[in-house]
Enzyme design. Sequence first.
Site, PDB file in Angstrom:
ATOM      1  N   ARG A  86       0.783  -1.274  -0.030  1.00 49.81           N
ATOM      2  CA  ARG A  86      -0.027   0.051  -0.084  1.00 49.81           C
ATOM      3  C   ARG A  86       0.782   1.173  -0.066  1.00 49.81           C
ATOM      4  NH1 ARG A  86      -2.673  -3.217   3.259  1.00 49.81           N
ATOM      5  NH2 ARG A  86      -4.682  -4.312   2.430  1.00 49.81           N
ATOM      6  N   LYS A 132       2.458  11.854 -10.963  1.00 51.33           N
ATOM      7  CA  LYS A 132       1.656  10.834 -11.631  1.00 51.33           C
ATOM      8  C   LYS A 132       2.644   9.556 -11.948  1.00 51.33           C
ATOM      9  CE  LYS A 132      -1.396  13.713 -14.645  1.00 51.33           C
ATOM     10  NZ  LYS A 132      -1.686  14.001 -16.012  1.00 51.33           N
ATOM     11  N   GLU A 174       9.016  19.432 -24.809  1.00 51.69           N
ATOM     12  CA  GLU A 174       8.225  19.825 -23.451  1.00 51.69           C
ATOM     13  C   GLU A 174       8.833  21.224 -22.929  1.00 51.69           C
ATOM     14  OE1 GLU A 174       5.797  17.999 -22.438  1.00 51.69           O
ATOM     15  OE2 GLU A 174       5.943  16.207 -23.314  1.00 51.69           O
ATOM     16  N   LYS A 228       6.600  23.712 -13.633  1.00 48.98           N
ATOM     17  CA  LYS A 228       5.636  22.634 -13.447  1.00 48.98           C
ATOM     18  C   LYS A 228       5.517  22.326 -11.914  1.00 48.98           C
ATOM     19  CE  LYS A 228       4.251  17.924 -14.154  1.00 48.98           C
ATOM     20  NZ  LYS A 228       4.484  16.583 -15.045  1.00 48.98           N
ATOM     21  N   GLU A 230      -5.200  17.524 -11.121  1.00 50.56           N
ATOM     22  CA  GLU A 230      -5.700  18.102 -12.606  1.00 50.56           C
ATOM     23  C   GLU A 230      -7.089  18.412 -12.703  1.00 50.56           C
ATOM     24  OE1 GLU A 230      -3.382  15.930 -15.637  1.00 50.56           O
ATOM     25  OE2 GLU A 230      -4.910  16.272 -17.138  1.00 50.56           O
ATOM     26  N   ARG A 243      -3.672  22.607 -13.880  1.00 49.44           N
ATOM     27  CA  ARG A 243      -2.948  21.637 -14.314  1.00 49.44           C
ATOM     28  C   ARG A 243      -3.087  21.059 -15.748  1.00 49.44           C
ATOM     29  NH1 ARG A 243       0.059  16.413 -10.909  1.00 49.44           N
ATOM     30  NH2 ARG A 243       1.143  15.877 -12.532  1.00 49.44           N
ATOM     31  N   ASN A 286      -1.317  20.122 -20.506  1.00 52.99           N
ATOM     32  CA  ASN A 286      -1.746  19.393 -21.789  1.00 52.99           C
ATOM     33  C   ASN A 286      -1.515  19.989 -23.052  1.00 52.99           C
ATOM     34  OD1 ASN A 286      -2.048  16.978 -20.060  1.00 52.99           O
ATOM     35  ND2 ASN A 286      -4.417  17.761 -19.678  1.00 52.99           N
ATOM     36  N   HIS A 307      -1.007  18.379 -26.317  1.00 52.26           N
ATOM     37  CA  HIS A 307      -0.998  16.759 -25.928  1.00 52.26           C
ATOM     38  C   HIS A 307      -2.388  16.201 -26.591  1.00 52.26           C
ATOM     39  CE1 HIS A 307       2.432  17.445 -23.515  1.00 52.26           C
ATOM     40  NE2 HIS A 307       2.411  16.284 -23.226  1.00 52.26           N
ATOM     41  N   HIS A 318      -1.170  12.912 -28.384  1.00 58.99           N
ATOM     42  CA  HIS A 318      -1.639  11.742 -28.140  1.00 58.99           C
ATOM     43  C   HIS A 318      -2.194  10.865 -29.284  1.00 58.99           C
ATOM     44  CE1 HIS A 318      -1.468  12.703 -23.487  1.00 58.99           C
ATOM     45  NE2 HIS A 318      -0.661  12.280 -23.838  1.00 58.99           N
ATOM     46  N   HIS A 345       7.472  10.596 -27.559  1.00 57.33           N
ATOM     47  CA  HIS A 345       6.364  11.467 -27.275  1.00 57.33           C
ATOM     48  C   HIS A 345       6.582  13.016 -27.168  1.00 57.33           C
ATOM     49  CE1 HIS A 345       3.296  13.086 -24.469  1.00 57.33           C
ATOM     50  NE2 HIS A 345       4.319  13.565 -23.797  1.00 57.33           N
TER      51      HIS A 345
HETATM   52  N1  NAD Z   1       4.387  10.997 -15.101  1.00 56.83           N
HETATM   53  C1  NAD Z   1       4.217  12.092 -15.681  1.00 56.83           C
HETATM   54  O1  NAD Z   1       3.778  13.135 -15.234  1.00 56.83           O
HETATM   55  C2  NAD Z   1       4.781  11.902 -17.410  1.00 56.83           C
HETATM   56  C3  NAD Z   1       4.825  13.171 -17.871  1.00 56.83           C
HETATM   57  C4  NAD Z   1       5.353  13.066 -19.128  1.00 56.83           C
HETATM   58  C5  NAD Z   1       5.569  11.721 -19.842  1.00 56.83           C
HETATM   59  N2  NAD Z   1       5.591  10.762 -19.004  1.00 56.83           N
HETATM   60  C6  NAD Z   1       6.016   9.042 -19.443  1.00 56.83           C
HETATM   61  O2  NAD Z   1       7.352   9.036 -19.783  1.00 56.83           O
HETATM   62  C7  NAD Z   1       7.470   8.291 -20.788  1.00 56.83           C
HETATM   63  C8  NAD Z   1       8.773   8.744 -21.600  1.00 56.83           C
HETATM   64  O3  NAD Z   1       9.782   9.033 -20.885  1.00 56.83           O
HETATM   65  P1  NAD Z   1      11.291   9.178 -21.715  1.00 56.83           P
HETATM   66  O4  NAD Z   1      10.967  10.067 -22.851  1.00 56.83           O
HETATM   67  O5  NAD Z   1      12.213   9.481 -20.608  1.00 56.83           O
HETATM   68  O6  NAD Z   1      11.234   7.698 -22.214  1.00 56.83           O
HETATM   69  P2  NAD Z   1      12.221   6.431 -21.710  1.00 56.83           P
HETATM   70  O7  NAD Z   1      12.005   6.306 -20.288  1.00 56.83           O
HETATM   71  O8  NAD Z   1      11.665   5.159 -22.748  1.00 56.83           O
HETATM   72  O9  NAD Z   1      13.460   6.869 -22.052  1.00 56.83           O
HETATM   73  C9  NAD Z   1      14.009   6.801 -23.301  1.00 56.83           C
HETATM   74  C10 NAD Z   1      15.231   6.183 -23.820  1.00 56.83           C
HETATM   75  O10 NAD Z   1      16.338   6.741 -23.173  1.00 56.83           O
HETATM   76  C11 NAD Z   1      17.186   5.655 -22.508  1.00 56.83           C
HETATM   77  N3  NAD Z   1      17.931   6.467 -21.384  1.00 56.83           N
HETATM   78  C12 NAD Z   1      17.537   6.906 -20.449  1.00 56.83           C
HETATM   79  N4  NAD Z   1      18.405   7.687 -19.680  1.00 56.83           N
HETATM   80  C13 NAD Z   1      19.543   7.510 -20.446  1.00 56.83           C
HETATM   81  C14 NAD Z   1      20.902   8.429 -20.239  1.00 56.83           C
HETATM   82  N5  NAD Z   1      21.224   9.008 -19.212  1.00 56.83           N
HETATM   83  N6  NAD Z   1      21.793   8.037 -21.109  1.00 56.83           N
HETATM   84  C15 NAD Z   1      21.306   7.310 -22.280  1.00 56.83           C
HETATM   85  N7  NAD Z   1      20.061   6.654 -22.460  1.00 56.83           N
HETATM   86  C16 NAD Z   1      19.325   6.841 -21.680  1.00 56.83           C
HETATM   87  C17 NAD Z   1      16.110   4.716 -21.918  1.00 56.83           C
HETATM   88  O11 NAD Z   1      16.759   3.473 -21.871  1.00 56.83           O
HETATM   89  C18 NAD Z   1      15.531   4.634 -23.262  1.00 56.83           C
HETATM   90  O12 NAD Z   1      15.739   3.745 -24.177  1.00 56.83           O
HETATM   91  C19 NAD Z   1       6.266   7.900 -21.445  1.00 56.83           C
HETATM   92  O13 NAD Z   1       5.885   6.624 -21.061  1.00 56.83           O
HETATM   93  C20 NAD Z   1       5.144   9.013 -20.740  1.00 56.83           C
HETATM   94  O14 NAD Z   1       3.794   8.418 -20.724  1.00 56.83           O
HETATM   95  C21 NAD Z   1       5.086  10.532 -17.769  1.00 56.83           C
HETATM   96 ZN    ZN Z   2       4.058  15.426 -22.376  1.00 55.31          ZN
END
Ligand code: NAD
Ligand code: ZN
Length: 373
Positions: A120, A142, A184, A226, A236, A240, A244, A247, A251, A264
């Site tokens: 939990r 999130k 972003e 942020k 949200e 917040r 978006n 987005h 999306h 993304h």
């Molecule tokens: N929680 C939230 O509020 C929120 C907001 C925006 C996006 N997201 C989520 O985030 C995700 C995308 O995140 P992302 O763009 O970081 O993608 P990701 O986590 O897939 O990372 C992208 C790639 O970079 C590599 N990588 C990570 N750090 C590295 C480093 N320092 N050096 C070399 N390679 C590295 C990873 O192994 C991966 O292959 C999506 O699933 C999205 O839904 C969440």
């Molecule tokens: Zn985003």
Amino acid sequence: MPTDPVRIDVTTPSRRYTISLGDGLLDRLTRLLDESGAPRRRFVVSSPLVWRFHGQRFAAAADAEAIIVPDGERFKQLPTVSRVYDALIRANADRASTLITFGGGVIGDLAGFAAASYLRGIALVHVPTTLLAQVDSAIGGKVGVNHAPGKNLIGAFYQPYTVVIDPSVLGTLPRREFRAGLYEVIKYGMTSSPTLFERIGAERKAIFARDPQILSSVIAESCRIKAAVVDADEKEAGLRRILNFGHTAGHAIEAVTKYRRFRHGEAVAYGMLVAAELAVARGALAAHDRQALADLIALLGPLPPISDVPIGQLMEAMRHDKKMVAGRLHFVLPTAIGATAIVDDVTEKEMTKALAHVGFMKSRAPSTSPAVS
Ligand SMILES: NC(=O)c1ccc[n+]([C@@H]2O[C@H](COP(=O)([O-])OP(=O)(O)OC[C@H]3O[C@@H](n4cnc5c(N)ncnc54)[C@H](O)[C@@H]3O)[C@@H](O)[C@H]2O)c1
Ligand SMILES: [Zn+2]
């Protein structure tokens, strides 16, 4: 020379915590964890790639048991969370344990969800390693995973004890991933800060060279924006939603291309162009502001092509978007560089026109489906 760390407080109804940001902070991780009150039995969830690049440095800085799981969007799902649970159970992790996420947004979201749900909820700390995670996903609480048929369908709001951002880990990030995060940052400029918007263009050489000082201050400004939005609206319900921006179409672009063609941030870049086009058509945004956005996006480099992505499919995807509230699409309309308005009367015709203007593929027969609003 390491820069002085920046501290940004996040104050949500569920938890107050500090984001620490600075070049070289990873090496001071234990002190930051201790200061945050994160329990001493610590686990770190990372991916093979991130651990290969930075695991040694992490292990030298903090005493934590490593749990390595695959990352990438297709592993952001419950079976991977289950692997984290299995490792925690095998190690007898109890409620006085801390789970540290060390990776991009995928690791942060999926391991954050494991922390939110194991027993939990155990203490969570994010140490983000992509630009996108440092400016966006590690802040705001999130967490979650994808589930057929949609993205982020399973999740929670779960705030960390602290977030430690060290831009020096971005040195190994591929340029395309780096750019994906920068879109972003443009989003924050467009919604909240003309100064940040200007800086991305003016300082792009130093940003791409990952100059520690410039990069730290751009990340810090993004985090401040942020954090301020999340402070005002943790779950949200209102403000917040401005985050978006870009987005809605973004999306849809990701979904229609099955999350394979676009990062993304790249889809969000197109989404911002669509929103700006729509705003200009309504007379809500000046044409030169739309042009400034298009120029800045173009300045960062090429985006994947879109001329074969059908508008009809994008419209269909938007109808299924989570941002529909009681059947109405809440759409973030840019009104100037640094300002937005939220509207819920965007018609299907306006959206179709904006998508066509940006260059998506026109459908052969006119759509007969009801309006998105
Ligand atoms: N929680 C939230 O509020 C929120 C907001 C925006 C996006 N997201 C989520 O985030 C995700 C995308 O995140 P992302 O763009 O970081 O993608 P990701 O986590 O897939 O990372 C992208 C790639 O970079 C590599 N990588 C990570 N750090 C590295 C480093 N320092 N050096 C070399 N390679 C590295 C990873 O192994 C991966 O292959 C999506 O699933 C999205 O839904 C969440
Ligand atoms: Zn985003």
